[in-house]
Structure formats: structure tokens, C-alpha cells
Design a protein around this motif. Structure first.
Motif, PDB file in Angstrom:
ATOM      1  N   GLU A   1     -76.227 -80.235  44.956  1.00 23.01           N
ATOM      2  CA  GLU A   1     -77.601 -79.585  45.746  1.00 23.01           C
ATOM      3  C   GLU A   1     -77.018 -79.251  47.057  1.00 23.01           C
ATOM      4  N   TYR A   2     -77.130 -77.850  47.584  1.00 26.16           N
ATOM      5  CA  TYR A   2     -76.771 -77.410  48.738  1.00 26.16           C
ATOM      6  C   TYR A   2     -77.827 -77.020  49.365  1.00 26.16           C
ATOM      7  N   ASN A   3     -78.352 -77.563  50.483  1.00 29.32           N
ATOM      8  CA  ASN A   3     -79.552 -76.840  51.383  1.00 29.32           C
ATOM      9  C   ASN A   3     -80.837 -76.558  50.446  1.00 29.32           C
ATOM     10  N   GLY A   4     -80.840 -77.629  49.382  1.00 31.27           N
ATOM     11  CA  GLY A   4     -82.099 -77.646  48.765  1.00 31.27           C
ATOM     12  C   GLY A   4     -82.038 -76.595  47.479  1.00 31.27           C
ATOM     13  N   GLU A   5     -80.913 -76.145  47.186  1.00 35.75           N
ATOM     14  CA  GLU A   5     -80.620 -75.237  45.873  1.00 35.75           C
ATOM     15  C   GLU A   5     -79.530 -75.684  45.141  1.00 35.75           C
ATOM     16  N   ALA A   6     -79.488 -75.131  43.978  1.00 36.32           N
ATOM     17  CA  ALA A   6     -78.230 -75.301  42.965  1.00 36.32           C
ATOM     18  C   ALA A   6     -77.289 -74.513  43.265  1.00 36.32           C
ATOM     19  N   TRP A   7     -76.124 -75.289  43.308  1.00 32.87           N
ATOM     20  CA  TRP A   7     -74.666 -74.629  43.445  1.00 32.87           C
ATOM     21  C   TRP A   7     -73.867 -75.091  42.402  1.00 32.87           C
ATOM     22  N   ILE A   8     -73.771 -73.999  41.442  1.00 27.44           N
ATOM     23  CA  ILE A   8     -72.718 -74.296  40.336  1.00 27.44           C
ATOM     24  C   ILE A   8     -71.292 -74.331  40.799  1.00 27.44           C
ATOM     25  N   VAL A   9     -70.905 -75.447  40.749  1.00 27.03           N
ATOM     26  CA  VAL A   9     -69.398 -75.633  41.316  1.00 27.03           C
ATOM     27  C   VAL A   9     -68.392 -75.465  40.515  1.00 27.03           C
ATOM     28  N   ASP A  10     -68.801 -75.854  39.183  1.00 26.03           N
ATOM     29  CA  ASP A  10     -67.681 -75.712  37.887  1.00 26.03           C
ATOM     30  C   ASP A  10     -68.380 -75.597  36.655  1.00 26.03           C
ATOM     31  N   SER A  11     -67.931 -74.872  35.937  1.00 28.99           N
ATOM     32  CA  SER A  11     -68.622 -74.481  34.783  1.00 28.99           C
ATOM     33  C   SER A  11     -67.377 -73.933  33.589  1.00 28.99           C
ATOM     34  N   ASN A  12     -67.351 -74.149  32.181  1.00 22.60           N
ATOM     35  CA  ASN A  12     -66.567 -73.524  31.117  1.00 22.60           C
ATOM     36  C   ASN A  12     -67.409 -72.587  30.528  1.00 22.60           C
ATOM     37  N   ASP A  13     -68.471 -72.152  30.972  1.00 21.93           N
ATOM     38  CA  ASP A  13     -69.524 -71.130  30.445  1.00 21.93           C
ATOM     39  C   ASP A  13     -68.791 -70.016  30.927  1.00 21.93           C
ATOM     40  N   PRO A  14     -68.319 -68.985  30.025  1.00 22.41           N
ATOM     41  CA  PRO A  14     -67.775 -67.582  30.265  1.00 22.41           C
ATOM     42  C   PRO A  14     -68.852 -66.813  30.876  1.00 22.41           C
ATOM     43  N   PHE A  15     -70.032 -67.033  30.881  1.00 20.65           N
ATOM     44  CA  PHE A  15     -71.128 -66.089  31.521  1.00 20.65           C
ATOM     45  C   PHE A  15     -71.784 -66.772  32.885  1.00 20.65           C
ATOM     46  N   VAL A  16     -71.178 -67.664  33.184  1.00 22.81           N
ATOM     47  CA  VAL A  16     -71.639 -68.450  34.321  1.00 22.81           C
ATOM     48  C   VAL A  16     -71.694 -67.266  35.789  1.00 22.81           C
ATOM     49  N   LYS A  17     -70.716 -66.567  35.884  1.00 24.62           N
ATOM     50  CA  LYS A  17     -71.141 -65.583  37.031  1.00 24.62           C
ATOM     51  C   LYS A  17     -72.127 -64.684  36.997  1.00 24.62           C
ATOM     52  N   PHE A  18     -72.711 -64.554  35.854  1.00 22.11           N
ATOM     53  CA  PHE A  18     -73.927 -63.759  35.699  1.00 22.11           C
ATOM     54  C   PHE A  18     -75.132 -64.393  35.738  1.00 22.11           C
ATOM     55  N   ARG A  19     -75.209 -65.631  36.145  1.00 21.54           N
ATOM     56  CA  ARG A  19     -76.357 -66.536  36.343  1.00 21.54           C
ATOM     57  C   ARG A  19     -76.292 -67.234  37.606  1.00 21.54           C
ATOM     58  N   ASP A  20     -75.156 -67.433  37.998  1.00 18.79           N
ATOM     59  CA  ASP A  20     -74.885 -68.462  39.426  1.00 18.79           C
ATOM     60  C   ASP A  20     -75.217 -67.456  40.622  1.00 18.79           C
ATOM     61  N   GLY A  21     -75.023 -68.167  41.591  1.00 23.83           N
ATOM     62  CA  GLY A  21     -75.470 -67.745  42.868  1.00 23.83           C
ATOM     63  C   GLY A  21     -74.401 -66.824  43.801  1.00 23.83           C
ATOM     64  N   THR A  22     -73.385 -66.449  42.838  1.00 25.70           N
ATOM     65  CA  THR A  22     -72.402 -65.432  43.417  1.00 25.70           C
ATOM     66  C   THR A  22     -72.972 -63.958  43.378  1.00 25.70           C
ATOM     67  N   VAL A  23     -72.784 -63.267  44.579  1.00 25.57           N
ATOM     68  CA  VAL A  23     -73.231 -62.154  44.776  1.00 25.57           C
ATOM     69  C   VAL A  23     -72.082 -61.152  45.425  1.00 25.57           C
ATOM     70  N   ASN A  24     -72.488 -60.137  45.728  1.00 27.45           N
ATOM     71  CA  ASN A  24     -71.530 -59.027  46.621  1.00 27.45           C
ATOM     72  C   ASN A  24     -70.315 -59.138  45.941  1.00 27.45           C
ATOM     73  N   PHE A  25     -70.259 -58.497  44.633  1.00 22.99           N
ATOM     74  CA  PHE A  25     -69.015 -58.261  43.916  1.00 22.99           C
ATOM     75  C   PHE A  25     -69.053 -57.247  43.084  1.00 22.99           C
ATOM     76  N   ASP A  26     -67.977 -56.403  42.633  1.00 26.17           N
ATOM     77  CA  ASP A  26     -68.115 -55.274  41.783  1.00 26.17           C
ATOM     78  C   ASP A  26     -68.572 -55.610  40.549  1.00 26.17           C
ATOM     79  N   LEU A  27     -69.590 -55.297  40.115  1.00 26.95           N
ATOM     80  CA  LEU A  27     -70.369 -55.597  38.696  1.00 26.95           C
ATOM     81  C   LEU A  27     -69.720 -54.762  37.668  1.00 26.95           C
ATOM     82  N   ASP A  28     -69.362 -53.585  38.094  1.00 33.78           N
ATOM     83  CA  ASP A  28     -68.637 -52.788  37.005  1.00 33.78           C
ATOM     84  C   ASP A  28     -67.285 -53.395  36.479  1.00 33.78           C
TER      85      ASP A  28
END
Length: 178
Positions: free
Chosen positions: A135-162
């Protein structure tokens, strides 16, 4: 002082103490991380990605930028980016069916992590993956996952989607590493 006044003071003191304990318990690090994890996963199960975005800690995916620095995108731009990246989940027929917060781990006396198990359907097949949420600033921060799709539902932004793809590809219902 009359007996009635003493009784009123005692009752007020006990109520104040009970309210104080309740407030502390509801705002303890353990309860905060549990609450943000539940809100995040429930919105994913409902496939309410706008709500999911609102429960996430959003940060730039950049090796020269620490996640706690947040994002350089405006909230509107970050939300548009998030909505764009969750389209990958739909392409793979990805859906979280259930979750279990099996442990709340406390570190350094004030930081708590929710350790979770996810039940996920991908292209009609069910998988179970583990992840850890802070919990960071009242929000969910996924800090570790073995889900191969995590990047498409977590809070990371501003990367090359292609160029971004799930870590694994699913063929004929079998999981294979690339």
C-alpha cells in the motif's frame, strides 16, 4: 463530585478509548494494505478497469526513474495509457476469477505487504499465480508477481506498448516460456 458525574466520565473515557482503538485498527498498515488489495482485485474481477486504475499506484517504467518518483504523465494521459494496455488482457481472454490474501507480512514496523494467490483464466484455461502488494499513498502497488500478464494490469505506465508482450505465450492451452 457526584456518583452520576463519575459514571458519565467513566463511560465517556471508555467510549473514547474504544473509538481510538477502532480508528487505529482500521488505519493500521495491515488493514490499509488489505483494503487496497481487496479493492484492486475486486475491480479486476468485475473488469471495471477505470476503477482498477483509480486503486493503483501509477509510475513510469524506466530504469532511470525509481517507482516512488511516480509518473511524468498527467492523470488523464496515465489513465489513457492504462486503458490501452489492458486491451492486451482482453486479447488473451484474461480474467481474474478469484483471489486470496493468504498472509499480511509486516516489515520494519510500519510497512505491510499483502501476499496473495490469484485464480486466473487465460484463453479458457485456469492458472494460479502469486503476487505481493504494497500500500503506497493509499493505492495498490504490485511489487512482485509471477503472473506473466501483470504489466498489463499493474501501475506501470509510459513504456513502449508495441514492444511489450506477456512473459509467456499460450499455445493450445499449454504454458510455454519464450
Amino acid at each position: 463530585m457526584s456518583e452520576t458525574v463519575k459514571n458519565v466520565i467513566t463511560i465517556v473515557a471508555l467510549i473514547s478509548l474504544a473509538v481510538g482503538f477502532y480508528y487505529y485498527y482500521q488505519n493500521s498498515p495491515e488493514q490499509k494494505v488489505k483494503r487496497v488489495a481487496e479493492e484492486y482485485y475486486e475491480s479486476l474481477i468485475d473488469e471495471d478497469y477505470e476503477s482498477t486504475f483509480n486503486h493503483l499506484y501509477v509510475y513510469d517504467d524506466n530504469e532511470n526513474h525509481h517507482p516512488t518518483d511516480g509518473t511524468k504523465l498527467s492523470e488523464k494521459e496515465a489513465k489513457q495509457f492504462y486503458m490501452e494496455k489492458v486491451k492486451t488482457l482482453n486479447e488473451f481472454e484474461y480474467q481474474i476469477k478469484d483471489f486470496d490474501i493468504y498472509n499480511i507480512r509486516k516489515e520494519d514496523g510500519h510497512t505491510s505487504f499483502a501476499e496473495t494467490t490469484l485464480v486466473v483464466d487465460v484463453q479458457g484455461h485456469t492458472y494460479e499465480w502469486k503476487e505481493t502488494i504494497d500500500e503506497y499513498n493509499g493505492e495498490a502497488w504490485i511489487v512482485d508477481s509471477n503472473d506473466p500478464f501483470v504489466k498489463f494490469r499493474d501501475g506501470t505506465v509510459n513504456f513502449d506498448l508495441d514492444e511489450a508482450q506477456p512473459k509467456y505465450f499460450f499455445q493450445d492451452g499449454e504454458e510455454s516460456q519464450e
